[in-house]
Design a protein around this motif. Sequence first.
Motif: not given
Length: 255
Positions: A180-201
């Motif tokens: 669930g956390f991984a899915l949330y991070l994936g959707i957020d990074k790809l569609f909502i905030n692609p220019t935000g922090r790196l996933l590792s951060e």
Amino acid sequence: FGKSQALHAGFRQASGDIVVTMDADLQDNPEEIPELVRLIEEEGYDLVSGWKKKRYDHALTKNIPSKLFNWAARRTSGVKLHDFNCGLKAFRKEVIKTIEVSGEMHRYIPVLAKNAGFSRIGEKVVRHQARKFGKTKFGADRFINGFLDLITIWFVSKFGKRPMHLFGALGVLMFIIGSGFALYLGIDKLFINPTGRLLSERPQFYIALTAMIIGTQFFLAGFLGEIMVRSKKNEPRYTVSGEINLVPRVKEYSS
């Protein structure tokens, strides 16, 4: 080697139809034995345990901890006894020849008997006499050991034959949380905030990673546990307590 090992050795040597155990510190009264035997012979019990309703021990160091211990044992095991650790007990021969008392499991002999299929377990109020000679062999560590043994026997009695039901359920739950956390991070990074922090951060990344790894380990532990349980081919999984003779009825017809 300890009380449990001594009882186990005695059970292996005993040959009578009814076996009685009694502590050697003279706090148990042997005059109680005939009534314990009668309850097994006439009332049909498999095991009868003594209940030291009035104890002559120190309240703070023994009585209060004993009440807490017995309450926890009743709740976790389902065996309705007031005094699990009373040394004065009577057994049918089939009980002692079936159970195996090891470690420090002498405290939970009624639970071991129940897990082996002997459900007719009763108790009788017995007289407890003040200690006149010697001193106790058990120190403060018996409370810690008793608590750990209680957890062990709870797990064995509930999941000993089906470990996947516990570890598999925990594994699936942890894996779903991590996914669930991984899915949330994936959707957020790809569609909502692609220019935000790196996933590792982001801390959610490590929560997802840790949860999925722990979930996988739990699931593997349950799988290995199932293999170990099924590999014990010589271990009896049940106890036959009686037989039923079925006599076929013959119908008679008259012409």
